[in-house]
Design an enzyme around this catalytic site. Structure first.
Site: not given
Length: 462
Positions: A431, A158, A370
């Site tokens: 994610h 991320s 994601d």
């Protein structure tokens, strides 16, 4: 072990810091590095029980960087994704310790157990964070020949990807100048926030394609994305951060709360429903709520019900012994996010180009479902690279990836590699790839780090 060094980690604990601690058997060590006066960064190193020593292929170390900004690698990455234990302190079969030693760092200062003694010491840019992280690595590595023999690969998730590429350039330059004694194995960017502009433009078309937005919703999403693009072009980065928050809120409303970590899910179908909010601060969504949302999602995917906050501020803090009584895990994370509001929407594509030109191995991996860092957006920023190998990379065919050595099994992903650039498409993952697809994640990290661990260890672990 409070005042003496174990035999195994003698150099590490004696030369790195007077405040380093560890387990009696040397399998774990941890401590603080004062990266700047009154700015304290916490690290935790695990030595793999599967360590293989041979002259031709050295045993690797993975440095894990969490996102947020303000999310704790020592907490979330360790206990909720890849470390040896889960939040209930049960063994994790898919731990990356099967393939490498693991170094978790609460980066930047103010994250997790890391802390500052003065609010003026929070970092205000990815570059500031990179300098602090490089300072920590100098403290850990420069006087430790054992660590120097183990190639370090940074794996980031991320927003941690922005920290990773910025630090990667700083680290590579420090190695070149002789200021840092470290073998640099490369960088892996997992669902990483490298180009915010490309991600916000991916949301409308992607959600339209999968029926979570209609045409009108997609138009509204694209309109806000256009505003963000112009604000970034004008250097209005904090304004762009606020518009990003507005866009996320609009998508949540128009999609009936699609899950930003997995667009196949409705947030009302999992614990995210209890923490979703439209509350804003001057720097976007409430960081405290974002972190709670992040953690609860990981718990739900991992099938655990432990409370990470209670764990980190209770049993783990007691175990570590050196966390100041005045410091609570995650207590300063709001400020970390707020102080980086001016950098949050800045792209870091140029840093990826610099790393490739320096010959550093760069791996990109992305989860198929994601949304926040959608594959569609990742592919878009990759095409903006100025790297001279991009055309040849694009012309290559992808290779399917399976779990284990059974090529007749279910396709779990695809990979494409050219020179020092590698791209993994991970099917069925959102994610958090290590949580959603642990088998493939472990195989991938073994390939990235060139780990010499026995195949049997991986097979048994999965």
């Amino acid at each position: 072990m409070e005042n003496k060094c174990s035999v195994v980690l003698l150099l590490l604990l004696c030369f790195v810091s007077a405040h380093a601690f560890g387990t009696q058997n040397g399998s774990e060590s941890w401590g603080y590095v004062e990266v700047r006066p009154k700015a304290h960064m916490f690290w935790w190193l695990y030595q793999s029980p599967n360590r293989v020593e041979n002259g031709s292929t050295p045993w690797p170390t993975v440095l894990w960087l969490q996102g947020g900004p303000g999310a704790s690698g020592v907490g979330l990455g360790n206990f909720q994704e890849i470390g040896p234990l889960d939040v209930n302190l049960n063994p994790r079969n898919s731990t990356w310790l099967n393939k490498a030693d693991l170094l978790f760092v609460d980066n930047p200062v103010g994250t997790g157990y890391s802390y500052v003694e003065d609010d003026s010491l929070f970092v205000k840019s990815d570059v500031d964070a990179a300098n602090d992280l490089t300072t920590l690595l100098k403290n850990l590595y420069n006087n430790n020949e054992t660590l120097q023999k183990s190639p370090l690969t940074i794996v980031a998730e991320s927003y941690g990807g922005k920290f990773a590429v910025t630090a990667g350039v700083t680290i590579a330059n420090a190695i070149k100048s002789g200021d840092l004694k470290l073998q640099f194995g490369g960088i892996a960017l997992g669902d990483s926030w490298i180009s915010p502009e490309d991600f916000v433009f991916s949301w409308g078309p992607l959600l339209l394609d999968v029926s979570r937005l209609d045409i009108n919703g997609a138009k509204q999403s694209n309109s806000l994305a256009e505003q963000i693009k112009q604000q970034i072009a004008n250097g209005q980065y904090e304004t762009a951060t606020n518009t990003w928050s507005e866009l996320e809120n609009a998508i949540s409303s128009l999609s009936n709360s699609v899950d930003f970590y997995n667009f196949m899910l409705d947030s009302k179908m999992d614990p995210l429903a209890t923490t979703s909010t439209t509350t804003s601060t001057t720097s976007g969504l409430s960081q405290a709520l974002i972190m709670k949302k992040y953690s609860m999602y990981l718990n739900s995917k991992a099938g655990t019900d432990g409370d990470i906050d209670s764990l980190m501020n209770g049993a783990i803090k007691d175990k570590l012994k050196i966390i100041p009584k005045s410091v609570s895990w995650g207590g300063q994370s709001n400020s970390v996010f707020e102080k980086l509001a001016g950098d949050f929407m800045k792209p870091r594509i140029d840093e990826v180009d610099q790393l490739l030109s320096l010959g550093v191995n760069v791996t990109v991996y992305n989860g198929q479902v994601d949304l926040i860092c959608a594959t569609k957006g990742t592919e878009a920023w990759v095409q903006k690279l100025k790297w001279d190998g991009l055309k040849d990379f694009n012309n290559l065919k992808r290779t399917p990836v399976y779990c284990g050595n059974n090529n007749d099994g279910e396709t779990k992903g695809f990979v494409k590699s050219y020179r020092n650039f590698h791209f993994y498409w991970i099917l069925g993952a959102g994610h958090f790839v290590p949580v959603d697809q642990p088998c493939i994640a472990l195989q991938m990290v073994a390939a990235i780090t060139q780990s010499p661990a026995p195949t049997a260890a991986v097979t048994n672990a999965l």
